[in-house]
Motif scaffolding. Structure first.
Motif, PDB file in Angstrom:
ATOM      1  N   ARG A 610       0.846  -1.193   0.000  1.00  0.00           N
ATOM      2  CA  ARG A 610       0.000   0.000   0.000  1.00  0.00           C
ATOM      3  C   ARG A 610       0.880   1.240   0.000  1.00  0.00           C
ATOM      4  O   ARG A 610       1.791   1.368   0.824  1.00  0.00           O
ATOM      5  CB  ARG A 610      -0.907  -0.008   1.233  1.00  0.00           C
ATOM      6  CG  ARG A 610      -1.884   1.149   1.275  1.00  0.00           C
ATOM      7  CD  ARG A 610      -2.759   1.065   2.500  1.00  0.00           C
ATOM      8  NE  ARG A 610      -3.544   2.285   2.669  1.00  0.00           N
ATOM      9  CZ  ARG A 610      -3.833   2.839   3.832  1.00  0.00           C
ATOM     10  NH1 ARG A 610      -3.391   2.266   4.950  1.00  0.00           N
ATOM     11  NH2 ARG A 610      -4.553   3.932   3.914  1.00  0.00           N
ATOM     12  N   PHE A 611       0.595   2.167  -0.942  1.00  0.00           N
ATOM     13  CA  PHE A 611       1.389   3.380  -1.082  1.00  0.00           C
ATOM     14  C   PHE A 611       0.493   4.616  -0.981  1.00  0.00           C
ATOM     15  O   PHE A 611      -0.743   4.513  -1.036  1.00  0.00           O
ATOM     16  CB  PHE A 611       2.116   3.393  -2.428  1.00  0.00           C
ATOM     17  CG  PHE A 611       2.990   2.191  -2.654  1.00  0.00           C
ATOM     18  CD1 PHE A 611       4.245   2.115  -2.079  1.00  0.00           C
ATOM     19  CD2 PHE A 611       2.548   1.129  -3.424  1.00  0.00           C
ATOM     20  CE1 PHE A 611       5.048   1.009  -2.281  1.00  0.00           C
ATOM     21  CE2 PHE A 611       3.348   0.013  -3.629  1.00  0.00           C
ATOM     22  CZ  PHE A 611       4.599  -0.050  -3.055  1.00  0.00           C
ATOM     23  N   GLY A 612       1.131   5.774  -0.845  1.00  0.00           N
ATOM     24  CA  GLY A 612       0.378   7.020  -0.765  1.00  0.00           C
ATOM     25  C   GLY A 612       0.207   7.708  -2.099  1.00  0.00           C
ATOM     26  O   GLY A 612      -0.309   8.828  -2.153  1.00  0.00           O
ATOM     27  N   THR A 613       0.632   7.060  -3.161  1.00  0.00           N
ATOM     28  CA  THR A 613       0.533   7.641  -4.504  1.00  0.00           C
ATOM     29  C   THR A 613       0.259   6.514  -5.499  1.00  0.00           C
ATOM     30  O   THR A 613       0.620   5.360  -5.238  1.00  0.00           O
ATOM     31  CB  THR A 613       1.840   8.376  -4.870  1.00  0.00           C
ATOM     32  OG1 THR A 613       1.667   9.104  -6.082  1.00  0.00           O
ATOM     33  CG2 THR A 613       2.980   7.404  -5.041  1.00  0.00           C
ATOM     34  N   PRO A 614      -0.394   6.800  -6.620  1.00  0.00           N
ATOM     35  CA  PRO A 614      -0.723   5.730  -7.578  1.00  0.00           C
ATOM     36  C   PRO A 614       0.514   5.029  -8.119  1.00  0.00           C
ATOM     37  O   PRO A 614       1.563   5.651  -8.338  1.00  0.00           O
ATOM     38  CB  PRO A 614      -1.468   6.475  -8.695  1.00  0.00           C
ATOM     39  CG  PRO A 614      -2.024   7.688  -8.026  1.00  0.00           C
ATOM     40  CD  PRO A 614      -1.006   8.091  -6.999  1.00  0.00           C
ATOM     41  N   VAL A 615       0.371   3.758  -8.332  1.00  0.00           N
ATOM     42  CA  VAL A 615       1.443   2.947  -8.901  1.00  0.00           C
ATOM     43  C   VAL A 615       1.501   3.200 -10.404  1.00  0.00           C
ATOM     44  O   VAL A 615       0.474   3.115 -11.091  1.00  0.00           O
ATOM     45  CB  VAL A 615       1.208   1.449  -8.618  1.00  0.00           C
ATOM     46  CG1 VAL A 615       2.234   0.593  -9.349  1.00  0.00           C
ATOM     47  CG2 VAL A 615       1.256   1.186  -7.121  1.00  0.00           C
ATOM     48  N   ARG A 616       2.687   3.514 -10.911  1.00  0.00           N
ATOM     49  CA  ARG A 616       2.838   3.780 -12.345  1.00  0.00           C
ATOM     50  C   ARG A 616       3.167   2.506 -13.118  1.00  0.00           C
ATOM     51  O   ARG A 616       2.648   2.269 -14.206  1.00  0.00           O
ATOM     52  CB  ARG A 616       3.921   4.829 -12.582  1.00  0.00           C
ATOM     53  CG  ARG A 616       4.124   5.199 -14.051  1.00  0.00           C
ATOM     54  CD  ARG A 616       5.182   6.264 -14.210  1.00  0.00           C
ATOM     55  NE  ARG A 616       6.477   5.819 -13.724  1.00  0.00           N
ATOM     56  CZ  ARG A 616       7.334   5.083 -14.453  1.00  0.00           C
ATOM     57  NH1 ARG A 616       7.014   4.708 -15.681  1.00  0.00           N
ATOM     58  NH2 ARG A 616       8.498   4.723 -13.958  1.00  0.00           N
ATOM     59  N   ALA A 617       4.060   1.681 -12.542  1.00  0.00           N
ATOM     60  CA  ALA A 617       4.463   0.447 -13.223  1.00  0.00           C
ATOM     61  C   ALA A 617       4.924  -0.551 -12.172  1.00  0.00           C
ATOM     62  O   ALA A 617       5.370  -0.175 -11.076  1.00  0.00           O
ATOM     63  CB  ALA A 617       5.588   0.721 -14.222  1.00  0.00           C
ATOM     64  N   ALA A 618       4.805  -1.830 -12.516  1.00  0.00           N
ATOM     65  CA  ALA A 618       5.216  -2.872 -11.581  1.00  0.00           C
ATOM     66  C   ALA A 618       5.600  -4.128 -12.336  1.00  0.00           C
ATOM     67  O   ALA A 618       5.068  -4.416 -13.415  1.00  0.00           O
ATOM     68  CB  ALA A 618       4.099  -3.178 -10.592  1.00  0.00           C
ATOM     69  N   THR A 619       6.553  -4.868 -11.765  1.00  0.00           N
ATOM     70  CA  THR A 619       6.986  -6.151 -12.315  1.00  0.00           C
ATOM     71  C   THR A 619       7.062  -7.164 -11.181  1.00  0.00           C
ATOM     72  O   THR A 619       7.748  -6.911 -10.185  1.00  0.00           O
ATOM     73  CB  THR A 619       8.365  -6.036 -12.973  1.00  0.00           C
ATOM     74  OG1 THR A 619       8.325  -5.007 -13.970  1.00  0.00           O
ATOM     75  CG2 THR A 619       8.769  -7.345 -13.616  1.00  0.00           C
ATOM     76  N   PRO A 620       6.339  -8.290 -11.315  1.00  0.00           N
ATOM     77  CA  PRO A 620       5.373  -8.619 -12.357  1.00  0.00           C
ATOM     78  C   PRO A 620       4.116  -7.763 -12.237  1.00  0.00           C
ATOM     79  O   PRO A 620       3.845  -7.209 -11.173  1.00  0.00           O
ATOM     80  CB  PRO A 620       5.072 -10.106 -12.093  1.00  0.00           C
ATOM     81  CG  PRO A 620       5.336 -10.287 -10.640  1.00  0.00           C
ATOM     82  CD  PRO A 620       6.484  -9.387 -10.315  1.00  0.00           C
TER      83      PRO A 620
END
Length: 648
Positions: A610-620
């Motif tokens: 859980r983060f305080g900002t939107p996720v831009r990219a992730a692998t996998p």
């Protein structure tokens, strides 16, 4: 009025017409000249392109002929055509180089550049092919009598040494071949983006697909050529400690050590493989030999005060356990061979190998891939007595089975060798086989290849749950596990909640019972324990258990005990605060490593960040329906080590 003067002073019509038409005529002739020049130039360029295309087809046909000859094992022809192809591709490149200036011309220049990439790709491919054939021939020549099997031991010792000696010299040559292959793939892919399908022969595209596989195979062969000779007893005979880790009785580095062996090899042939019961080794320690104290959990829950050989794989980092195994073996044996390497396998590997060898009958007992683990465990626990075998010799059958499997592996047809190697490679990746060597250079190669069972070092964020079956018989065979990891990064000091859920599907039998495990969580160095839930003081106790806190392998460690009755499901939960981030406003990528425990099969894993900002990219990547929010959630398993990366 002077008409003559007026006439002479007035503009002359004829002169005016001639003056207007002169520039047009000049432009006409200039355009005509330019047009003729373009025709001549175009014709010249066309002739060059024609020559390049002809040379290209010659090179292509030579390449395909080389591959065809190689498939027919006509190595001389294959090598000749590969070199011819390389020369022809070089001619294509030099021909196109004559019109190098055209590369800047829109559209036309793009195709000219693509043609140059094709020529370069062909040259690198053909060169790699020719060099590879030469290398294969040098390695193959002494193996001429092994066309139908992989029984290397059938060769005379000198021939085996010739092959292994050549193998030692191959890594540098393999790197050159790989370099050419990779360069060829790069040029081909660049050209493939530009050229239409009709310009690229189908067979060439099919060959490109196989080149990627070949490149990976060369990568593996390079490391094998570095590692194998020493383990195989070249240039000097070698001795390795062979460890049988039973993952039905899980321990930190794979499983309980019920049996071990000494593997003697000389020039690629097994000269001796003597196996024995680990208990016989431990029970034979003279009283004047002082053993170090066992780890506290073993003393507390098993009542074993001394650190015996059978328990020395206490670290989840196999090199650490292997070093302790070698030290313990030398201390308890005191005389004899001095092993330089350790090879550990689980019954899972034996099951997979028997898919190739088929059923094996030893002392009247038939083992199959489906029953080998169960039948072997029953015989060494109970069946031996019914057969009149003494307690001390109950595990001799393990050595007999191993020797028979090795003999059958030697007789496997050559055509099945790639499949067998793939099985072994998968077992190494899944930590069902692990390898250690005392030579630092060899060990580095083993580690880089992912074959050492090494625990990751200096990972920015790592979570690993490690079980140790303490007195639960072979109950791991019926245990189901689920791992859930949740990390909240919305504060300056992230908080993690790690839960391992156990379901005991067994019953009280000779083989399975209540499951008792000392479970450790490895977390980033500097992490602190907030609370723990589900820990027990003792088996069947209602008192909450103590959580041990320490550090090991560069990580914080939290350990505790739990027991799960047959048919019961229980969970352990660790809540910890991770180290404080320097600046929580800086959205640097988050990288997490979750190693699998050696010996386990594929523990289901759910990871939620859980983060305080939107996720831009992730692998996998998550499922597409979950994109765009500030939470990263993924479900996978720990069949192998897993790595996750999230950026913002």
């Amino acid at each position: 009025m002077n008409f003559l003067a007026q006439y002479n002073d007035s503009p002359q019509p004829v002169q005016q017409v001639i003056a207007r038409r002169t520039p047009r005529r000049r432009w006409f002739f200039l355009s005509l000249a330019i047009g003729i020049a373009f025709v001549i130039l175009g014709g010249w360029v066309g002739l060059i392109v024609r020559d390049a295309v002809r040379s290209g087809y010659t090179a292509y046909e030579a390449t395909m002929t080389s591959i065809s000859s190689l498939q027919q094992k006509n190595f001389d022809d294959a090598h000749t055509h590969a070199r011819r192809a390389a020369d022809a591709w070089k001619i294509v490149g030099s021909t196109l180089d004559r019109i190098r200036w055209i590369r800047w011309v829109p559209f036309i220049g793009t195709y000219r550049n693509a043609g140059e990439d094709v020529a370069d790709a062909g040259f690198f491919f053909s060169t790699a092919l020719a060099d590879g054939i030469t290398l294969a021939e040098q390695l193959r020549e002494p193996l001429g009598s092994l066309e139908s099997s992989i029984d290397f031991t059938k060769l005379p010792r000198e021939d085996r040494r010739t092959v292994l000696g050549a193998l030692v010299e191959t890594p540098e040559r393999i790197r050159t071949i790989r370099s050419n292959l990779i360069a060829g793939i790069d040029h081909f892919d660049r050209a493939r983006i530009v050229l239409p399908d009709r310009f690229v022969p189908k067979r060439l595209s099919e060959a490109r697909e196989k080149l990627g596989v070949l490149e990976r195979a060369l990568d593996e062969f390079e490391d094998l050529a570095t590692i194998l000779p020493d383990f195989a007893g070249y240039p000097e005979p070698s001795v390795s400690l062979f460890i049988f880790q039973n993952n039905d009785e899980l321990r930190p580095s794979g499983g309980f050590i019920g049996a071990y062996g000494l593997l003697h090899m000389d020039s690629g042939a097994i000269t001796s493989l003597r196996t024995d019961d680990a208990y016989r080794l431990d029970n034979g320690v003279p009283k004047n030999i002082t053993l170090p104290p066992s780890p506290a959990p073993i003393r507390r829950y098993l009542g074993v005060k001394k650190f015996f050989f059978r328990d020395t794989n206490w670290s989840p980092d196999f090199p650490t356990s292997a070093t302790q195994l070698l030290t313990s073996y030398s201390r308890e044996v005191r005389t004899g061979a001095n092993p330089r390497g350790v090879i550990a396998i689980t019954p899972t590997v034996i099951e997979r190998i028997m898919q190739f060898t088929g059923g094996v009958t030893i002392d009247g007992i038939t083992f199959t891939p489906e029953n080998v683990t169960d039948v072997l465990e029953y015989d060494v626990e109970h069946g031996f007595a019914k057969r009149g075998i003494s307690l001390e010799d109950r595990k001799v059958i393990i050595g007999k089975l191993t020797e028979e499997l090795v003999a059958r592996l030697h007789r496997i047809p050559v055509k099945d060798t790639p499949d067998l190697l793939n099985v072994l490679k998968t077992a190494l990746e899944e930590k069902q086989i692990m390898v250690y060597h005392t030579d630092a250079k060899i060990q580095q190669q083993v580690t880089e290849r992912g074959w050492s069972g090494s625990f990751p070092r200096n990972a920015p964020a790592l979570f690993s749950v490690v079980d140790a079956n303490l007195g639960s018989l072979k109950t791991d065979q019926v245990m189901e596990r689920r791992l859930d990891i949740r990390v909240d990064y919305t504060t300056s000091r992230p908080r993690a909640r790690v839960t391992m859920t156990y379901h005991n599907r067994g019953q009280f039998t000779w083989k399975t019972t209540r499951y008792q495990t000392y479970t450790r969580l490895y977390a980033p160095e500097g992490s602190t324990l907030v609370e723990g839930d589900g820990f027990m003081d003792r088996s069947r106790s209602t008192q909450p258990g103590k959580i041990d806190v320490g550090d090991e392998l560069g990580y914080a460690v939290f350990g505790g005990f739990i027991a799960i009755e047959p048919g019961e499901e229980r969970s352990l939960t660790y809540t910890i605060d991770l180290p404080k981030r320097a600046d929580p406003n800086v959205r640097a990528p988050v990288d997490i490593v979750i190693p699998k425990q050696a010996g386990t099969i594929a523990v289901p894993l759910t990871l939620t960040l859980r983060f305080g900002t939107p996720v831009r990219a992730a692998t996998p990547a998550e499922d597409a329906s979950q994109w765009g929010d500030s939470t990263y959630t993924i479900q996978t398993d720990l069949r192998t080590d897993r790595k996750f990366s999230v950026s913002f």
